[in-house]
Enzyme design. Structure first.
Site, mmCIF file in Angstrom:
data_model
loop_
_atom_site.group_PDB
_atom_site.id
_atom_site.type_symbol
_atom_site.label_atom_id
_atom_site.label_comp_id
_atom_site.label_asym_id
_atom_site.label_seq_id
_atom_site.Cartn_x
_atom_site.Cartn_y
_atom_site.Cartn_z
ATOM 1 N N ARG A 1 0.844 -1.190 0.000
ATOM 2 C CA ARG A 1 0.000 0.000 0.000
ATOM 3 C C ARG A 1 0.882 1.243 0.000
ATOM 4 O O ARG A 1 1.644 1.467 0.942
ATOM 5 C CB ARG A 1 -0.926 0.039 1.227
ATOM 6 C CG ARG A 1 -1.930 -1.120 1.291
ATOM 7 C CD ARG A 1 -3.004 -0.993 0.242
ATOM 8 N NE ARG A 1 -3.822 -2.190 0.141
ATOM 9 C CZ ARG A 1 -5.001 -2.360 0.750
ATOM 10 N NH1 ARG A 1 -5.475 -1.389 1.504
ATOM 11 N NH2 ARG A 1 -5.667 -3.483 0.598
ATOM 12 N N GLU B 1 0.650 4.230 0.824
ATOM 13 C CA GLU B 1 0.003 5.258 1.637
ATOM 14 C C GLU B 1 1.035 5.856 2.583
ATOM 15 O O GLU B 1 1.664 5.126 3.350
ATOM 16 C CB GLU B 1 -1.156 4.651 2.431
ATOM 17 C CG GLU B 1 -2.261 4.069 1.540
ATOM 18 C CD GLU B 1 -3.300 3.300 2.350
ATOM 19 O OE1 GLU B 1 -2.989 2.949 3.509
ATOM 20 O OE2 GLU B 1 -4.384 3.044 1.814
ATOM 21 N N ARG C 1 0.580 1.739 13.385
ATOM 22 C CA ARG C 1 -0.279 0.614 12.979
ATOM 23 C C ARG C 1 -0.342 0.395 11.470
ATOM 24 O O ARG C 1 -1.141 -0.407 11.005
ATOM 25 C CB ARG C 1 -1.689 0.833 13.534
ATOM 26 C CG ARG C 1 -2.351 2.125 13.100
ATOM 27 C CD ARG C 1 -3.525 2.484 14.008
ATOM 28 N NE ARG C 1 -4.659 1.630 13.827
ATOM 29 C CZ ARG C 1 -5.666 1.878 12.978
ATOM 30 N NH1 ARG C 1 -5.647 2.958 12.228
ATOM 31 N NH2 ARG C 1 -6.678 1.049 12.877
ATOM 32 N N HIS C 2 0.484 1.099 10.697
ATOM 33 C CA HIS C 2 0.461 0.962 9.248
ATOM 34 C C HIS C 2 1.847 0.620 8.697
ATOM 35 O O HIS C 2 2.860 1.055 9.232
ATOM 36 C CB HIS C 2 -0.032 2.249 8.579
ATOM 37 C CG HIS C 2 -1.476 2.537 8.800
ATOM 38 N ND1 HIS C 2 -1.915 3.346 9.822
ATOM 39 C CD2 HIS C 2 -2.581 2.109 8.147
ATOM 40 C CE1 HIS C 2 -3.244 3.422 9.779
ATOM 41 N NE2 HIS C 2 -3.665 2.673 8.778
ATOM 42 N N GLU D 1 -9.636 -2.181 13.586
ATOM 43 C CA GLU D 1 -10.069 -3.034 12.485
ATOM 44 C C GLU D 1 -9.013 -4.094 12.231
ATOM 45 O O GLU D 1 -7.848 -3.793 11.997
ATOM 46 C CB GLU D 1 -10.272 -2.196 11.217
ATOM 47 C CG GLU D 1 -10.648 -3.018 10.000
ATOM 48 C CD GLU D 1 -10.531 -2.227 8.716
ATOM 49 O OE1 GLU D 1 -10.080 -2.802 7.709
ATOM 50 O OE2 GLU D 1 -10.858 -1.022 8.734
ATOM 51 N N SER E 1 -11.460 -6.938 6.954
ATOM 52 C CA SER E 1 -12.597 -6.392 6.207
ATOM 53 C C SER E 1 -13.085 -7.464 5.256
ATOM 54 O O SER E 1 -12.280 -8.227 4.709
ATOM 55 C CB SER E 1 -12.191 -5.152 5.409
ATOM 56 O OG SER E 1 -11.899 -4.077 6.272
ATOM 57 N N ARG F 1 -1.018 -6.990 12.138
ATOM 58 C CA ARG F 1 -1.927 -6.351 13.093
ATOM 59 C C ARG F 1 -2.543 -7.384 14.037
ATOM 60 O O ARG F 1 -2.757 -7.119 15.221
ATOM 61 C CB ARG F 1 -3.026 -5.574 12.366
ATOM 62 C CG ARG F 1 -3.839 -4.708 13.317
ATOM 63 C CD ARG F 1 -4.788 -3.777 12.593
ATOM 64 N NE ARG F 1 -4.067 -2.750 11.839
ATOM 65 C CZ ARG F 1 -4.671 -1.790 11.150
ATOM 66 N NH1 ARG F 1 -6.006 -1.738 11.110
ATOM 67 N NH2 ARG F 1 -3.966 -0.883 10.509
#
Length: 435
Positions: free
Chosen positions: A214, A216, A222-223, A358, A361, A409
């Site tokens: 990703r 981002e 947490r990423h 989360e 998903s 995670r």
């Protein structure tokens, strides 16, 4: 040199047995007439006792050359010892230096002095010699094993999909472009498109544990830019409840497995695995919105990090550390999620939240070709760019659904780690490309 035993395989009952062990020098103690080497291997520590009058001059000379974290092998005899921590120690016949470590070390490997995250990651192999750091990755391995066993028990087939793709599962945002011969391609965000395509084959229950990317620029605890994604897709479902039922069982089975098989490593972390209360509550997005608004929080069409944390505190007070949030507004969901025709504006999408974050998903996918193309147009995507994917929906696609879950995670939350970088050996984020 051939190691005959790890530390975990030795015991006082082996008194008098000749063995060969190997590892890193954790500590050197010199009391004149008697010296000690504390040796570290993958599973623990080995005390090597060197009485001056009982060993060769060669062994004593070898001891004098040693530095902390040097790699050695020791051949000798196991002997009972009430004073030794494990109840046994090794009297050496021969010590062989396999590699001398430079001094000083760039960080404290004993863990007594805490190092900054950057220092630890710059010297990751040294960092991994610390008991608690090593324990995390021994447990992470058990998480992967537990997930796999849970999937095989449910008749899923393990697959491996491409990590270089022509299009992203979420469209063009947050993709890493790569030069692929004479054209551009992308590192995959998830195996979403490929695992859905497989639902049109006879492989109608598939899972994958593999890397995802990703792009981002999230600088949070947490990423990650590269992470390990656990995904599954299952066909012939009645509705998204089948997908949630399956996920709940997988989570419970995996946590039970790690709790049972990981006891020695959990003891090092001083952590136990809490098994979530089951069945997991299934809250609608509107119910969650009302709960949070009663707490004074204003919620839009999705939940933010602070919303998730607030809900996590509320659910924990009720005794639930794991719970589903379902029926999200379709506006914020990907094109492949099925809309709820009976409830316009909403979708058959869900999240699994775990300790207020989360974790996964998922949802029911749109399996009808025409409706899928409509969803793409609605999301501003050009269906021509997804022709390879759409082709699978033209020739008999059963109803299906699935999930995506971030392994790091999962490990982070289950073990109570503060930073997701502690759950991946060589983390990648916007600032770190090496080691």
């Amino acid at each position: 040199m051939k190691r005959s035993h790890y530390s975990i395989q030795l015991s006082p009952e082996m008194d008098g047995q000749r063995v060969t062990v190997a590892g890193w020098v954790y500590e050197l103690r010199d009391f004149g007439g008697i010296k000690f080497i504390i040796l570290r291997d993958k599973y623990g520590y080995i005390q090597v006792v060197i009485p001056k009058k009982k060993v060769s001059q060669e062994t004593l000379n070898c001891f004098s050359k040693l530095t902390k974290e040097s790699v050695i092998s020791v051949t000798g005899t196991v002997q009972k010892s009430e004073k030794a921590k494990n109840g046994w120690e090794i009297l050496p016949e021969k010590i062989e230096i396999l590699s001398l470590a430079e001094t000083p070390l760039p960080m404290d490997v004993s863990g007594k002095i805490e190092s900054e995250m950057d220092t630890r990651l710059d010297n990751r192999v040294l960092d991994l010699r610390q008991d608690k750091v090593r324990a995390v990755f021994m447990l992470r391995s058990l998480f992967v094993k537990g997930l796999r066993e849970a999937m095989y028990e449910r008749d899923f087939v393990e697959v491996h999909t491409p990590k270089i793709a022509a299009a992203g599962a979420e469209g063009g945002a947050s993709l890493f472009p790569v030069q692929y011969f004479d054209q551009w391609a992308f590192l995959t965000q998830s195996p979403q498109l490929y695992k859905q395509m497989l639902m049109a084959s006879t492989l109608d229950r598939v899972f994958e544990i593999g890397p995802a990317f990703r792009a981002e620029p999230s600088d949070t605890s947490r990423h990650l830019s590269e992470f390990t994604s656990f995904d599954y897709e299952m066909a012939y479902i009645t509705d998204y409840n089948d997908v949630m039922d399956t996920l709940e069982g997988i989570i419970l089975d995996t946590l039970e497995f790690v709790k049972k098989e990981g006891k020695p490593w959990l003891e090092i972390l001083e952590r136990d695995i809490e098994i979530p209360k089951s069945p997991f509550p299934r809250l609608t997005f509107e119910e969650v919105k009302s709960i949070l608004e009663e707490e004074g929080r204003k919620v839009g069409n999705d939940l933010g990090t602070e919303d998730e944390k607030a809900l996590g505190r509320i659910m924990a007070e009720k005794g639930y550390i794991a719970y589903f949030i379902k029926d999200y507004p379709e506006e914020g969901k990907p094109f492949y999620i099925m809309e709820n025709d009976e409830k316009p504006g909403y979708s058959f999408a869900f999240d699994l939240d775990y300790y207020g974050e989360e974790l996964a998903s998922g949802g029911q996918r749109e399996h009808r070709y025409d409706r899928l193309v409509e969803r793409m147009k609605k999301k501003g995507l050009n269906s021509n760019n997804f022709e390879f994917y759409l082709r699978a929906f033209k020739y008999g696609m059963p109803p299906h659904g699935g999930i995506g879950l971030g392994l790091e995670r999962f490990v982070m939350k289950a073990l109570g780690l503060k930073n997701i970088r502690d759950a991946v050996i060589f983390p990648r984020d916007q600032w770190r490309l090496v080691p």
